[in-house]
Each structure stands twice: as C-alpha cells, then as structure tokens.
Design a protein around this motif. Structure first.
Motif, PDB file in Angstrom:
ATOM      1  N   ASP A  59     156.087  89.910  11.412  1.00  0.00           N
ATOM      2  CA  ASP A  59     156.712  90.078  12.720  1.00  0.00           C
ATOM      3  C   ASP A  59     156.045  91.205  13.505  1.00  0.00           C
ATOM      4  O   ASP A  59     155.855  91.104  14.725  1.00  0.00           O
ATOM      5  N   VAL A  60     155.694  92.289  12.821  1.00  0.00           N
ATOM      6  CA  VAL A  60     154.999  93.388  13.492  1.00  0.00           C
ATOM      7  C   VAL A  60     153.606  92.931  13.911  1.00  0.00           C
ATOM      8  O   VAL A  60     153.131  93.264  15.003  1.00  0.00           O
ATOM      9  N   ALA A  61     152.958  92.152  13.066  1.00  0.00           N
ATOM     10  CA  ALA A  61     151.629  91.624  13.409  1.00  0.00           C
ATOM     11  C   ALA A  61     151.710  90.756  14.655  1.00  0.00           C
ATOM     12  O   ALA A  61     150.855  90.851  15.549  1.00  0.00           O
ATOM     13  N   ALA A  62     152.744  89.926  14.742  1.00  0.00           N
ATOM     14  CA  ALA A  62     152.923  89.073  15.921  1.00  0.00           C
ATOM     15  C   ALA A  62     153.195  89.914  17.156  1.00  0.00           C
ATOM     16  O   ALA A  62     152.690  89.617  18.264  1.00  0.00           O
ATOM     17  N   LEU A  63     153.972  90.967  16.992  1.00  0.00           N
ATOM     18  CA  LEU A  63     154.286  91.854  18.106  1.00  0.00           C
ATOM     19  C   LEU A  63     153.017  92.512  18.641  1.00  0.00           C
ATOM     20  O   LEU A  63     152.812  92.610  19.856  1.00  0.00           O
ATOM     21  N   MET A  64     152.141  92.923  17.746  1.00  0.00           N
ATOM     22  CA  MET A  64     150.888  93.554  18.175  1.00  0.00           C
ATOM     23  C   MET A  64     149.994  92.559  18.910  1.00  0.00           C
ATOM     24  O   MET A  64     149.310  92.927  19.867  1.00  0.00           O
ATOM     25  N   ARG A  65     150.013  91.312  18.478  1.00  0.00           N
ATOM     26  CA  ARG A  65     149.197  90.306  19.173  1.00  0.00           C
ATOM     27  C   ARG A  65     149.747  90.063  20.575  1.00  0.00           C
ATOM     28  O   ARG A  65     148.974  89.930  21.531  1.00  0.00           O
ATOM     29  N   VAL A  66     151.055  90.015  20.698  1.00  0.00           N
ATOM     30  CA  VAL A  66     151.679  89.803  22.017  1.00  0.00           C
ATOM     31  C   VAL A  66     151.254  90.875  23.004  1.00  0.00           C
ATOM     32  O   VAL A  66     150.964  90.587  24.181  1.00  0.00           O
ATOM     33  N   TYR A  67     151.180  92.118  22.536  1.00  0.00           N
ATOM     34  CA  TYR A  67     150.852  93.227  23.422  1.00  0.00           C
ATOM     35  C   TYR A  67     149.372  93.608  23.387  1.00  0.00           C
ATOM     36  O   TYR A  67     148.974  94.640  23.926  1.00  0.00           O
TER      37      TYR A  67
END
Length: 219
Positions: free
Chosen positions: A207-215
């Motif tokens: 989930d943190v990895a996905a969050l970093m990709r989003v931003y």
C-alpha cells in the motif's frame, strides 16, 4: 537609603496589566524556566522573580506550580497547533514542506515554549502533561495523513510517520541548541527524510509502494 530599599528595587517594578496579559506574562516566564530546567527544579518564587511579580500573585492566578506548568504547556501547544492548520490544494510534498516551515517558524519564534513542551514529554508520559504533548503529535500525524489522502494508515505507514515526527522534534531541539545549519536546509533534509522513510516502508508494504507511485516518489 532607607532600610529595605535594595530589596524593594531588586524586583522589577510591577505594571498595571489586564488579567489575561498578566497570565500570559507569568506563563511566558514559566516557559523560559521550564525550557532549560526540569519542572521539579523550578519554584514558584523563581517564576515570580522572572516575571517581576509576587509569589502570591502566581498562586492567585494558577493555584500552584503544577497548575502553572500545565497552563504554560497548554499555551505552547495551542500556539504550535495553530501553525499546523494546512493550506490545502498543493502536492503532498509541497504541503509537507509548507507545514515544516510553519512548524519551524514556531520553533524559532517561541523557542522556550517549544523546548519546554518537548522536555515535558518523555518524563511525563502519563497524566495531563503527557496528554498535552501527545495531542500535538496526534494533530501533526493527522495532518500528514490527510495530506497523503490516507483514511486508515497501515501499521507500517503508521510507524513510519510516527518515526518521522520524532525526528522532526529532535531536529528542532538540536537546531535550537546549535543553530549551525540553515533552517531552509534542515527543512529540505526533513522532507527528503520523509521520502527516504517511505521508500523503506514501501519495501515492506504494498500500500505504501502504491502511494509512492501515485505521488511520483518512486525512483
């Protein structure tokens, strides 16, 4: 010179002040003392002397040292929390940088309040004092969480954000003590520190990895 004259002039002349203004001055004097000394080492007489007031006046407004200590820390916490109100609409990292500038504005302008607030934390983790300190940390945590658009952080993200907040507090105290680094440099370092911590967290939490990709924070 009449007997007792030197004793009378040893204390600054009192001025006629409003109730609120007098309370503010007493709390400001207390914060200066609490920022460099443990609360148990500060007496009501110390505060009265620093504020140019009588010990009876301190007792009149606060009842005792603990009440004064709590009131002073609450005042510092409220001032700091007012700086943390976000200016929404920017990118999360831009908002984080903006929040850090406001945080360090408080650190610089209210050094005694900031130092006293954090010195009151570790040794007083329970009771009203601990609640005041933790309240500031919870507000900062919620602010970052909101900026990231996360409703319920995972354990990994929660731990990461709390670790970063602790780093910001430590950096603030270190900067006040030494002032041997430019504030703007320190603020940029702390933003980079957040990105680095998130990068580590991403290797343990999808989930943190996905969050970093989003931003756009991935390499």
């Amino acid at each position: 010179m009449t007997p007792g004259k030197s004793a009378e002039t040893a204390r600054p002349a009192r001025r006629r002040l409003s109730v609120d203004r007098r309370r503010e001055e007493l709390m400001a004097a207390a914060l200066e003392l609490f920022s460099t000394r443990d609360a148990e080492d500060v007496s009501i007489d110390d505060v009265a002397t620093a504020a140019g007031a009588s010990r009876a006046l301190v007792y009149h407004y606060f009842g005792g040292k603990q009440e004064l200590y709590v009131a002073a820390l609450k005042s510092a916490a409220e001032q700091l929390e007012s700086r943390l109100r976000p200016a929404e609409g920017g990118r999360p990292l831009d908002e984080l940088a903006s929040g850090l500038r406001r945080y360090f504005d408080f650190v610089e302008e209210h050094a005694a309040g900031f130092a006293a607030l954090l010195r009151g934390g570790p040794a007083n983790r329970t009771g009203e004092v601990g609640e005041i300190v933790d309240g500031v940390r919870r507000r900062l945590f919620r602010l970052i969480q909101k900026q990231m658009g996360v409703e319920e952080p995972s354990p990994v993200l929660r731990t990461t954000l709390r670790s970063w907040i602790a780093s910001v507090e430590t950096a603030g105290l270190d900067w006040l003590e030494h002032r041997d680094i430019e504030r703007s440099t320190l603020e940029r370092m702390l933003v980079d520190h957040m990105v680095a911590l998130l990068g580590v967290a991403a290797t343990h939490d999808s989930d943190v990895a996905a969050l970093m990709r989003v931003y756009g924070l991935t390499p």
